[in-house]
Design a protein around this motif. Structure first.
Motif, mmCIF file in Angstrom:
data_model
loop_
_atom_site.group_PDB
_atom_site.id
_atom_site.type_symbol
_atom_site.label_atom_id
_atom_site.label_comp_id
_atom_site.label_asym_id
_atom_site.label_seq_id
_atom_site.Cartn_x
_atom_site.Cartn_y
_atom_site.Cartn_z
ATOM 1 N N CYS A 189 8.784 -3.856 4.443
ATOM 2 C CA CYS A 189 9.507 -3.824 5.720
ATOM 3 C C CYS A 189 10.071 -2.618 6.035
ATOM 4 O O CYS A 189 11.001 -2.318 5.259
ATOM 5 C CB CYS A 189 10.157 -4.939 6.001
ATOM 6 N N GLY A 190 9.790 -1.848 6.824
ATOM 7 C CA GLY A 190 10.476 -0.530 7.456
ATOM 8 C C GLY A 190 11.834 -1.339 8.292
ATOM 9 O O GLY A 190 11.312 -2.254 8.875
ATOM 10 N N VAL A 191 13.109 -0.699 8.035
ATOM 11 C CA VAL A 191 14.070 -1.282 8.957
ATOM 12 C C VAL A 191 14.710 -0.044 9.586
ATOM 13 O O VAL A 191 14.873 1.124 9.116
ATOM 14 C CB VAL A 191 15.103 -1.702 8.082
ATOM 15 N N SER A 192 14.659 -0.331 10.984
ATOM 16 C CA SER A 192 15.214 0.719 11.863
ATOM 17 C C SER A 192 16.207 0.383 12.658
ATOM 18 O O SER A 192 16.749 -0.851 12.374
ATOM 19 C CB SER A 192 14.012 1.527 12.802
ATOM 20 N N MET A 193 17.181 1.211 13.599
ATOM 21 C CA MET A 193 18.175 0.735 14.386
ATOM 22 C C MET A 193 17.806 -0.460 15.273
ATOM 23 O O MET A 193 16.627 -0.528 15.499
ATOM 24 C CB MET A 193 18.429 1.768 15.187
ATOM 25 N N PRO A 194 18.645 -1.545 15.216
ATOM 26 C CA PRO A 194 20.046 -1.696 14.708
ATOM 27 C C PRO A 194 20.181 -2.401 13.491
ATOM 28 O O PRO A 194 21.377 -2.949 13.363
ATOM 29 C CB PRO A 194 20.824 -2.132 15.934
ATOM 30 N N ILE A 199 -9.766 0.527 12.044
ATOM 31 C CA ILE A 199 -8.885 0.114 11.008
ATOM 32 C C ILE A 199 -9.978 -1.430 10.590
ATOM 33 O O ILE A 199 -10.354 -2.008 11.423
ATOM 34 C CB ILE A 199 -7.569 -0.497 11.686
ATOM 35 N N ILE A 200 -9.920 -1.566 9.213
ATOM 36 C CA ILE A 200 -10.758 -2.907 8.957
ATOM 37 C C ILE A 200 -9.789 -4.019 9.371
ATOM 38 O O ILE A 200 -8.665 -4.172 9.071
ATOM 39 C CB ILE A 200 -10.867 -2.964 7.338
ATOM 40 N N PRO A 201 -10.265 -5.211 10.123
ATOM 41 C CA PRO A 201 -9.671 -6.156 10.451
ATOM 42 C C PRO A 201 -8.751 -6.887 9.134
ATOM 43 O O PRO A 201 -9.637 -6.894 8.281
ATOM 44 C CB PRO A 201 -10.694 -6.981 11.022
ATOM 45 N N PRO A 202 -7.827 -7.445 9.165
ATOM 46 C CA PRO A 202 -7.122 -8.028 8.279
ATOM 47 C C PRO A 202 -7.987 -9.640 7.742
ATOM 48 O O PRO A 202 -8.573 -10.104 8.640
ATOM 49 C CB PRO A 202 -5.942 -8.625 8.677
ATOM 50 N N SER A 203 -7.990 -9.818 6.659
ATOM 51 C CA SER A 203 -8.536 -11.103 6.360
ATOM 52 C C SER A 203 -7.429 -12.011 5.557
ATOM 53 O O SER A 203 -6.288 -11.618 5.659
ATOM 54 C CB SER A 203 -9.527 -11.039 5.053
ATOM 55 N N ARG A 204 -7.782 -13.092 5.073
ATOM 56 C CA ARG A 204 -6.949 -13.923 4.285
ATOM 57 C C ARG A 204 -6.179 -13.361 3.079
ATOM 58 O O ARG A 204 -5.190 -13.639 2.834
ATOM 59 C CB ARG A 204 -7.351 -15.338 4.062
ATOM 60 N N ASP A 205 -6.785 -12.376 2.414
ATOM 61 C CA ASP A 205 -6.241 -11.568 1.354
ATOM 62 C C ASP A 205 -5.564 -10.233 1.564
ATOM 63 O O ASP A 205 -4.936 -10.007 0.662
ATOM 64 C CB ASP A 205 -7.346 -11.265 0.366
ATOM 65 N N THR A 206 -5.581 -9.929 2.813
ATOM 66 C CA THR A 206 -5.038 -8.717 3.132
ATOM 67 C C THR A 206 -3.250 -8.968 2.956
ATOM 68 O O THR A 206 -2.774 -9.764 3.454
ATOM 69 C CB THR A 206 -4.872 -8.572 4.809
ATOM 70 N N VAL A 207 -2.784 -7.721 2.513
ATOM 71 C CA VAL A 207 -1.488 -7.535 2.214
ATOM 72 C C VAL A 207 -0.581 -7.175 3.375
ATOM 73 O O VAL A 207 -1.360 -5.981 4.175
ATOM 74 C CB VAL A 207 -0.952 -6.481 0.888
ATOM 75 N N LEU A 208 0.318 -7.889 3.847
ATOM 76 C CA LEU A 208 1.028 -7.408 5.107
ATOM 77 C C LEU A 208 2.263 -6.803 5.014
ATOM 78 O O LEU A 208 2.946 -7.068 4.123
ATOM 79 C CB LEU A 208 1.381 -8.774 6.050
ATOM 80 N N CYS A 209 2.608 -5.487 5.633
ATOM 81 C CA CYS A 209 3.463 -4.988 5.800
ATOM 82 C C CYS A 209 4.092 -4.586 7.158
ATOM 83 O O CYS A 209 3.137 -4.790 8.019
ATOM 84 C CB CYS A 209 3.422 -3.618 5.201
ATOM 85 N N ILE A 210 5.354 -4.879 7.374
ATOM 86 C CA ILE A 210 5.837 -4.625 8.914
ATOM 87 C C ILE A 210 6.959 -3.803 9.100
ATOM 88 O O ILE A 210 7.534 -3.144 8.013
ATOM 89 C CB ILE A 210 6.273 -6.248 9.167
ATOM 90 N N SER A 211 7.515 -3.517 10.308
ATOM 91 C CA SER A 211 8.730 -3.116 10.561
ATOM 92 C C SER A 211 9.403 -3.828 11.516
ATOM 93 O O SER A 211 8.802 -4.525 12.117
ATOM 94 C CB SER A 211 8.491 -1.628 11.081
ATOM 95 N N LEU A 212 10.831 -3.531 11.462
ATOM 96 C CA LEU A 212 11.849 -4.218 12.157
ATOM 97 C C LEU A 212 12.728 -3.036 12.918
ATOM 98 O O LEU A 212 13.460 -2.372 12.403
ATOM 99 C CB LEU A 212 12.851 -5.317 11.485
ATOM 100 N N ALA A 213 12.498 -3.112 14.252
ATOM 101 C CA ALA A 213 13.356 -2.043 15.187
ATOM 102 C C ALA A 213 13.808 -2.837 16.458
ATOM 103 O O ALA A 213 13.057 -3.741 16.624
ATOM 104 C CB ALA A 213 12.407 -0.942 15.435
#
Length: 273
Positions: A63-68, A2-16
């Motif tokens: 953002c991916g959203v999981s239980m709960p 994986i290429i290390p993130p930079s200041r221009d990297t677009v961030l995506c996350i998940s919450l679980a």
């Protein structure tokens, strides 16, 4: 790699409530394959409103959203796609310049899987669960024409409500019933959970079933899937669901649809832990 993130990297996350690794590996592998400057990270929170506000304020793209959190997210966004509005449950947030739109790619994935496996809508089923994912699965079954169903849920209010909305009946326990299709949409069998070693249905019901469907993806072979495999039952697995819903999330976040070969490679990478 994986290429290390930079200041221009677009961030995506998940919450679980219990963050997993599949989404992290799946999304980051596809970003790498396609040369996209994105990075994906799994997170959890004890303060959902603050977390969603952070997504908006910090420019987190998706953002991916999981239980709960699937149902509670409904009140925290600016716009709700029909895939989420119809079932009042969210599994995906897309942030466009601070405007948060909610989707439910779980619903889309289950509809696709029912068609791919060529399941007869006349097949009766019992679905265990009454939360956000259960809403997605039950609604997908209803919209695919499955008319004979039972929602099995200990929470009477949530179980009855889901059954009423989808036109099914509610039971607190399956009892001696042995429907043709069994569907687990609870954390029973989930790795790391208190019920990780338990079966979602009685062995007699599994033996009598024609189809078994478990939405739990980690582990890939839950106790329910193992029991059904030992009996030679046709299966729909949680890995199939998570892969399809993750693909649709990826497309929403990036605007890019990978090839079938690229998706297969990402799934293989994500499950190779």
């Amino acid at each position: 790699m994986i290429i290390p993130p930079s200041r221009d990297t677009v961030l995506c996350i998940s919450l679980a409530g219990r963050p997993g690794t599949f989404g992290v590996r799946f999304h980051n592998h596809l970003y790498q394959q396609l040369g996209l400057d994105y990075y994906y990270k799994a997170m959890t929170t004890q303060d959902l409103p603050a977390a969603v506000a952070g997504i908006r304020a910090l420019g987190v793209r998706g953002c991916g959203v999981s239980m709960p959190y699937k149902e509670a997210c409904m009140a925290l966004v600016d716009e709700v796609d029909p895939s989420a509005a119809a079932i009042e449950s969210v599994n995906t947030l897309v942030n466009t310049a601070g405007h948060l739109k909610a989707y439910n790619t779980d619903y889309l994935a289950v509809r696709q899987l029912l068609a791919q496996h060529q399941l007869d809508p006349a097949t009766g089923f019992a679905l265990r669960g009454s939360g956000g994912m259960a809403k997605a699965v039950a609604s997908a079954l209803r919209d695919a024409g499955f008319a004979e169903g039972t929602i099995v849920a200990r929470n009477e209010q949530a179980g009855r409500q889901l059954a009423d909305v989808c036109g099914y009946r509610w039971l607190p326990e399956l009892g001696d019933l042995c429907p043709p299709m069994l569907i687990n949409v609870t954390p029973i069998g989930m790795a790391g959970g208190p019920e990780a070693q338990q079966l979602a249905f009685a062995e007699t019901a599994i033996a009598a079933a024609e189809w078994v469907f478990d939405v739990v993806a980690m582990p890939e072979r839950t106790p329910l899937i193992q029991a059904a495999q030992a009996l030679g039952k046709p299966l729909i697995t949680g890995l199939e669901v998570i892969a399809l819903q993750a693909l649709e999330q990826f497309v929403l976040y990036t605007g890019v649809r990978p090839s079938d070969a690229q998706v297969a490679a990402a799934v293989a990478y994500a499950r190779d832990i």
